[in-house]
Design an enzyme around this catalytic site. Structure first.
Site, PDB file in Angstrom:
ATOM      1  CE  LYS A 177      -4.787   0.944   0.599  1.00 13.49           C
ATOM      2  NZ  LYS A 177      -5.611  -0.427   0.419  1.00 13.49           N
TER       3      LYS A 177
HETATM    4  P1  NAD Z   1     -13.470   7.418  -1.981  1.00 17.97           P
HETATM    5  O1  NAD Z   1     -12.666   8.183  -2.172  1.00 17.97           O
HETATM    6  O2  NAD Z   1     -14.161   7.047  -3.573  1.00 17.97           O
HETATM    7  O3  NAD Z   1     -14.735   7.637  -0.848  1.00 17.97           O
HETATM    8  C1  NAD Z   1     -14.918   7.887   0.211  1.00 17.97           C
HETATM    9  C2  NAD Z   1     -15.683   8.272   1.070  1.00 17.97           C
HETATM   10  O4  NAD Z   1     -15.595   8.926   2.290  1.00 17.97           O
HETATM   11  C3  NAD Z   1     -16.788   9.883   0.656  1.00 17.97           C
HETATM   12  O5  NAD Z   1     -18.121   9.544   0.726  1.00 17.97           O
HETATM   13  C4  NAD Z   1     -15.819  10.599   1.650  1.00 17.97           C
HETATM   14  O6  NAD Z   1     -17.346  11.574   1.423  1.00 17.97           O
HETATM   15  C5  NAD Z   1     -16.346   9.835   2.966  1.00 17.97           C
HETATM   16  N1  NAD Z   1     -15.558  10.137   3.932  1.00 17.97           N
HETATM   17  C6  NAD Z   1     -14.282  10.644   3.955  1.00 17.97           C
HETATM   18  N2  NAD Z   1     -14.013  11.046   5.327  1.00 17.97           N
HETATM   19  C7  NAD Z   1     -14.765  11.176   6.030  1.00 17.97           C
HETATM   20  C8  NAD Z   1     -15.142  11.235   7.154  1.00 17.97           C
HETATM   21  N3  NAD Z   1     -14.656  10.877   8.566  1.00 17.97           N
HETATM   22  N4  NAD Z   1     -16.940  10.635   7.642  1.00 17.97           N
HETATM   23  C9  NAD Z   1     -17.444  10.405   6.543  1.00 17.97           C
HETATM   24  N5  NAD Z   1     -17.450  10.245   5.503  1.00 17.97           N
HETATM   25  C10 NAD Z   1     -16.294  10.477   5.168  1.00 17.97           C
HETATM   26  O7  NAD Z   1     -12.856   6.148  -1.535  1.00 17.97           O
HETATM   27  P2  NAD Z   1     -13.542   4.685  -1.697  1.00 17.97           P
HETATM   28  O8  NAD Z   1     -12.485   3.940  -3.149  1.00 17.97           O
HETATM   29  O9  NAD Z   1     -14.690   4.059  -1.772  1.00 17.97           O
HETATM   30  O10 NAD Z   1     -12.755   3.778  -0.523  1.00 17.97           O
HETATM   31  C11 NAD Z   1     -13.744   4.136   0.149  1.00 17.97           C
HETATM   32  C12 NAD Z   1     -12.588   2.552   1.230  1.00 17.97           C
HETATM   33  O11 NAD Z   1     -13.072   0.924   0.471  1.00 17.97           O
HETATM   34  C13 NAD Z   1     -11.596   3.040   2.073  1.00 17.97           C
HETATM   35  O12 NAD Z   1     -11.747   2.398   3.151  1.00 17.97           O
HETATM   36  C14 NAD Z   1     -11.251   1.780   1.260  1.00 17.97           C
HETATM   37  O13 NAD Z   1      -9.564   1.597   1.348  1.00 17.97           O
HETATM   38  C15 NAD Z   1     -11.966   1.254   1.128  1.00 17.97           C
HETATM   39  N6  NAD Z   1     -11.715   0.613  -0.379  1.00 17.97           N
HETATM   40  C16 NAD Z   1     -11.910   0.446  -1.405  1.00 17.97           C
HETATM   41  C17 NAD Z   1     -11.649   0.108  -2.325  1.00 17.97           C
HETATM   42  C18 NAD Z   1     -11.848   0.148  -4.375  1.00 17.97           C
HETATM   43  O14 NAD Z   1     -11.203  -0.309  -4.953  1.00 17.97           O
HETATM   44  N7  NAD Z   1     -12.170   1.955  -4.654  1.00 17.97           N
HETATM   45  C19 NAD Z   1     -11.233  -1.429  -2.776  1.00 17.97           C
HETATM   46  C20 NAD Z   1     -10.996  -1.482  -0.851  1.00 17.97           C
HETATM   47  C21 NAD Z   1     -10.921  -1.389  -0.365  1.00 17.97           C
END
Ligand code: NAD
Length: 510
Positions: A177
């Site tokens: 990561k």
């Molecule tokens: P993203 O950046 O597209 O979305 C993040 C979301 O979280 C946004 O809606 C944002 O407003 C919200 N957010 C941020 N800070 C916040 C807070 N303090 N309180 C409430 N909401 C908050 O990210 P994503 O790709 O959707 O990833 C979300 C989670 O999933 C992360 O933990 C990431 O590590 C995990 N993840 C993502 C993927 C992927 O393929 N995108 C894969 C595995 C895990």
């Protein structure tokens, strides 16, 4: 008592706290001591710095505004002014084409907007990371995060989680990561491009399609992956063979169909399987959601398609609630297709009522889906939840204390390492397609994903219930441990047994 740390007594950090479940599962299965040591700390921790030249900015003037009462309006080409979240504008030279500029003491009045101070462009340094946790099962694999609150400890946790997740998804990768300590919304699109290219310039000696493969994470997307690919392959003679160096690319440059939705899709498959165990389907159920980004919005849309109703959503910019259900497609267009919604937030959505973030956790529903950042479901939050199932769509959303409370209250759990494994599973499909120069249809991708996620979920459930089985779809007989355990520990048992097999059968030279 002296405050001195007794030597040999480990300090508690977010990393050691996140590793609690690893140690619990390792104890339960009597993990080989040397394998445990190999997995306890990452193989490599890279910290480096990237510099970027920032453009000139126009920042709103808040003091001494009287001095400029008589300053006439300036007219600049709007195309040359890029708005940022903090109310300032990035000033590009093309703003001057045909401009009518009136400046005094470095202050301009933008027509219809007010007074702005000119802040000259300057170079800026950013801290960057890549943690390579383990490669016993294959190349390091894991996302790239651009966020202001990252740290080495956080990337160590996330890299280790990828080692567990790739083992659980049974894809031939290890865990890694990385990312940059930056709020990407504080940079112009050109600055973000320059930062991304510089990041890859520094990273190139450390990664490769058979060594370490980044993907998108919070704050990055397919466009950023395209830039990383361009910089990695720039000037290479056989660049088309290197496309697998990043996954999550646009489908037009070697990305896989279904990758953008894959994590949300995978989470929906685990939820479907949870209902299937009870002889039912998600139709008629309802859920609350935190995070409306890639994972949250896609999971919500897919669950909506299966007949489950979204009751409330919280993100970084607000929280909304509607007892009759929120139309997810309409909310997606409010967040993502409305150019005035600069923060891409659900806050201010007119067809639901605004509530506080705390109130989200009090909404009664069948499922709670945390799909934002880590550490959100704390002990007190877990005490408040009025749901039957927490389906984790973020990495590490539940604290160890939150976990204990969920178990005590009998709230069931789909742990993150299987709940979010859809993304890396389809990244693997992307990587194979790149290697073979193939392009699979979305139906083919989702068919494989469904089979992979559901069978691995069933193995974890069998480990948790101590029910060794060999069926047409899965074989859990190698993994059960002779007693019942919770789902999170069961998922870790599966990961550790799959990783340990490599050390046991191949030895320690990888
Ligand atoms: P993203 O950046 O597209 O979305 C993040 C979301 O979280 C946004 O809606 C944002 O407003 C919200 N957010 C941020 N800070 C916040 C807070 N303090 N309180 C409430 N909401 C908050 O990210 P994503 O790709 O959707 O990833 C979300 C989670 O999933 C992360 O933990 C990431 O590590 C995990 N993840 C993502 C993927 C992927 O393929 N995108 C894969 C595995 C895990």
């Amino acid at each position: 008592m002296s405050a001195k740390v007794v030597s040999g007594e480990p300090r508690t950090t977010i990393y050691t706290e996140a590793m609690e479940v690893f140690h619990r599962a390792a104890d339960l299965i009597g993990l080989d001591r040397r394998v445990r040591m190999e997995l306890e700390e990452p193989d490599y921790e890279h910290i480096f710095y990237v510099t970027v030249k920032l453009h000139t900015r126009l920042s709103p003037l808040t003091q001494d505004t009287d001095k400029f009462k008589d300053l006439p309006d300036s007219e600049l080409l709007p195309d040359g002014l890029e708005p940022l979240l903090d109310g300032s504008f990035v000033f590009k030279r093309r703003a001057l084409i045909g401009a009518n500029l009136q400046m005094r003491d470095g202050v301009v009045r933008l027509k219809g907007k007010g007074l702005y101070k000119v802040i000259p462009g300057r170079p800026e340094r950013f801290k960057a990371y890549r943690v390579q946790h383990n490669q016993a099962r294959g190349p390091y694999k894991g996302g790239t995060r651009y966020h202001q609150d990252v740290s080495l400890d956080l990337f160590k946790i996330l890299a280790a989680e990828m080692t567990w997740k790739t083992a659980i998804a049974d894809v031939p990768f290890g865990g890694g990561k990385g990312g940059i300590k930056v709020d990407p919304r504080s940079l112009s699109s050109e600055e973000l491009e320059a930062l991304t290219l510089r990041y890859m310039y520094r990273l190139k000696p450390l990664i490769g399609p058979d060594l370490d493969i980044p993907a998108p994470d919070v704050g990055t997307d397919g466009n950023i992956m395209g830039l990383l690919l361009r910089q990695y392959t720039d000037g290479e003679r056989e660049r088309h063979k290197l496309r697998g160096v990043v996954t999550g690319k646009d489908t037009r440059i070697g990305g896989s169909e279904g990758r953008v939705r894959a994590t949300g899709q995978g989470l929906a498959y685990t939820i479907q399987e949870w209902f299937a165990e009870r002889g039912t389907t998600p139709a008629g159920s309802n859920f609350i959601l935190q995070g409306f980004g890639n994972v949250g919005s896609n999971a919500a849309e897919i669950l909506g398609g299966l007949g489950s109703k979204l009751l409330a959503v919280n993100d970084a910019g607000g929280t909304i609630f509607s007892p009759n259900g929120i139309d997810v497609k309409d909310l997606i267009s409010y967040v993502y297709e409305n150019p005035r919604n600069l923060r891409r937030t659900v806050g201010g959505y007119p067809k639901a009522q605004e509530i506080s973030k705390n109130d989200l956790w009090d909404v009664e529903a069948d499922i709670a889906i945390p799909a934002a950042l880590g550490g959100e479901i704390t002990g007190p939050v877990a005490e408040r939840l009025k749901v039957k199932l927490v389906a984790e769509g973020a990495n590490g959303p539940t604290t160890p204390e939150g976990d204990r409370v969920l178990t005590k209250r009998g709230i069931e759990l789909i742990p993150d390492i299987i709940g979010t494994a859809g993304g890396v599973t389809v990244s693997y499909y992307e990587w194979i397609q790149n290697k073979r120069m193939e392009h699979w249809s979305e139906t083919e991708v989702n068919g494989r994903l469904e089979q992979a996620i559901k069978s691995n979920y069933r193995i974890i459930r069998d480990i948790a219930r101590n029910m060794p089985r060999r069926t047409a779809t899965h074989n859990s007989s190698r993994y059960t441990i002779g007693k019942e355990i919770d789902m999170r520990t069961a998922a870790m048992v599966l990961a550790l047994k799959r990783i340990e097999a490599h050390y046991q059968l191949e030895g320690f030279s990888q």
